[in-house]
Design a protein around this motif. Structure first.
Motif, PDB file in Angstrom:
ATOM      1  N   ARG A   1      30.016  11.177   2.070  1.00 22.38           N
ATOM      2  CA  ARG A   1      29.829  12.620   2.267  1.00 22.38           C
ATOM      3  C   ARG A   1      31.147  13.328   2.598  1.00 22.38           C
ATOM      4  N   THR A   2      32.048  12.650   3.299  1.00 22.21           N
ATOM      5  CA  THR A   2      33.249  13.327   3.805  1.00 22.21           C
ATOM      6  C   THR A   2      34.546  12.846   3.158  1.00 22.21           C
ATOM      7  N   ARG A   3      34.548  11.615   2.631  1.00 29.90           N
ATOM      8  CA  ARG A   3      35.784  11.054   2.068  1.00 29.90           C
ATOM      9  C   ARG A   3      35.482  10.437   0.698  1.00 29.90           C
TER      10      ARG A   3
ATOM     11  N   PRO B   1      34.092  13.496  -1.933  1.00 32.51           N
ATOM     12  CA  PRO B   1      35.033  14.588  -2.182  1.00 32.51           C
ATOM     13  C   PRO B   1      36.462  14.138  -2.492  1.00 32.51           C
ATOM     14  N   GLU B   2      36.857  12.964  -2.008  1.00 34.16           N
ATOM     15  CA  GLU B   2      38.217  12.481  -2.291  1.00 34.16           C
ATOM     16  C   GLU B   2      38.304  11.725  -3.627  1.00 34.16           C
TER      17      GLU B   2
ATOM     18  N   GLU C   1      27.291  13.937  -4.363  1.00 35.35           N
ATOM     19  CA  GLU C   1      28.717  14.280  -4.274  1.00 35.35           C
ATOM     20  C   GLU C   1      29.350  14.240  -5.659  1.00 35.35           C
ATOM     21  N   ASP C   2      30.554  14.796  -5.754  1.00 34.89           N
ATOM     22  CA  ASP C   2      31.339  14.613  -6.956  1.00 34.89           C
ATOM     23  C   ASP C   2      31.730  13.136  -7.024  1.00 34.89           C
TER      24      ASP C   2
ATOM     25  N   ARG D   1      26.091  19.712  -1.693  1.00 34.41           N
ATOM     26  CA  ARG D   1      27.511  19.810  -1.347  1.00 34.41           C
ATOM     27  C   ARG D   1      28.039  21.223  -1.603  1.00 34.41           C
TER      28      ARG D   1
ATOM     29  N   LYS E   1      30.513  23.602  -3.189  1.00 41.39           N
ATOM     30  CA  LYS E   1      31.345  23.494  -4.402  1.00 41.39           C
ATOM     31  C   LYS E   1      32.798  23.768  -4.041  1.00 41.39           C
TER      32      LYS E   1
END
Length: 372
Positions: free
Chosen positions: A45-47, A154-155, A196-197, A370, A372
């Motif tokens: 979710r965050t990395r 997201p990373e 997520e992406d 998420r 965008k």
């Protein structure tokens, strides 16, 4: 090796060296978790998180009538998918029941890759082979030709960009392009099952370990971690994505599952299940089926698949998937409920957890979207 021994992915030794807890999933030995499921979930979710999805079933369909065959065999309009694009679709029985949900990639004018769920890969392969009769097209079992590695979160674009010169910015959601990642030839796809992406990399099994290691090294500075099937399930649940065997089964048509949009009656030619699905569509209009909704717990008890959903002392539905949500910090569930109780905020809805009616809030899906 006994006939019932689980299949191993090309990354099996690597998972064990990382201390993964392994589990039998659809006849494959797969990593359930490496450490804390919650930490793996929150990393995605965050990395970023790294997944081995080599248990998915790849089936290649080639030939002058490949598009016509897939239009006949599946409910979607596959002939209209552009080269380099992908489509979410389903394969149904003659009676309209869902055999599996699929992603179909059009790799070339006359070449498609159908990706089936691990538990249904053989069923889908057999159905496509049977439905290919009379078409100038070849159905090939390519399950052993690919390892599949996903990097999600997201990373993930930054991590992958450091390893490839493929045009990731130009790669849209539900598209795929051939490229080289860390010196390894790959089909790079952008579909994802986490909310997520992220990217899926289809590679030769002999290249899987090299690619996994390169992604691990490239992702280390931004906090990428290896992730197992357990957090994949909580991620897709938060994202409101259906799982075959839970939200989708042979006893449901796409219209019962609220996914009637994937059925394309306007496409050319007949397709397997058309008549039954037209009936299901008109039935759904006259008498709305149960609706798939989100449920958020007011307490701490976790609902599981099969638990009854209740209101006013009556059973009004059934939980299909349930788990603690690391993002929301509460137990959540997806459930099919009677249309009368499906509106977000409907009062008085509970889940029967071993005889105790626990209060739940009805919410719209997905639980998590998420930014965008």
């Amino acid at each position: 090796m006994s006939r019932n021994a689980p299949r191993l992915t090309a990354l099996d030794a690597l998972h064990r060296s990382l201390g993964a807890t392994m589990t039998d999933f659809a006849g494959w030995d797969m990593p359930l978790r490496y450490g804390s499921e919650r930490d793996e979930h929150l990393a995605v979710r965050t990395r970023a998180g790294l997944f081995d999805l080599s248990h998915m079933g790849e089936i290649t369909v080639t030939g002058p009538q490949a598009a016509a065959l897939l239009n006949h065999a599946l409910v979607g309009n596959i002939a209209s998918v552009g080269v380099g694009r992908a489509r979410y679709t389903m394969i149904c029985r003659e009676d309209g029941g869902i055999l599996d949900d699929l992603i179909v990639y059009r790799l070339a004018e006359n070449e498609y890759m159908v990706v089936a769920n691990a538990s249904n890969a053989q069923v889908v392969l057999d159905a496509l082979a049977e439905r290919a009769a009379g078409f100038d097209a070849l159905v090939r079992d390519d399950r052993d030709a690919y390892a599949l590695i996903a990097v999600q979160g997201p990373e993930s674009p930054g991590i992958l960009k450091s390893l490839t010169d493929a045009d990731l910015d130009g790669l849209k959601y539900y598209a795929g392009l051939p490229g080289t990642v860390a010196g390894v030839p790959a089909l790079i796809a952008r579909t994802g099952y986490t909310g997520e992406d992220g990217f899926e990399l289809f590679v030769a099994p002999s290249d899987a370990e090299k690619l996994w290691q390169a992604l691990t090294d490239a992702g280390a500075p931004v906090g990428l971690v290896p992730c197992g099937l357990s957090c994949r399930d909580t991620l897709r649940l938060e994202a409101g994505m259906p799982l075959y065997g839970h939200e989708l089964t042979t006893s449901l048509t796409p219209f019962d599952a609220g996914l009637g949009r994937v059925v394309k009656f306007e496409k050319e030619g007949d397709f397997v299940g058309r008549a039954a699905l037209q009936e299901a569509a008109s039935r759904a209009e006259e008498n709305p089926p149960r609706v798939l909704v989100g449920l958020v717990a007011e307490g701490r008890r976790v609902p599981r698949a099969g638990y009854p959903v209740v209101a006013d002392g009556k059973v009004i539905g059934e939980v299909t998937s349930g788990a603690p949500s690391p993002t929301l910090g509460k137990p959540i569930a997806m459930a099919y409920v009677d249309a009368a109780h499906a509106a977000p905020g409907t009062a008085g809805v509970g889940v029967d957890i071993r005889g105790s009616h626990e209060p739940y809030e009805v919410v719209a899906l997905p639980f998590y979207k998420r930014q965008k």
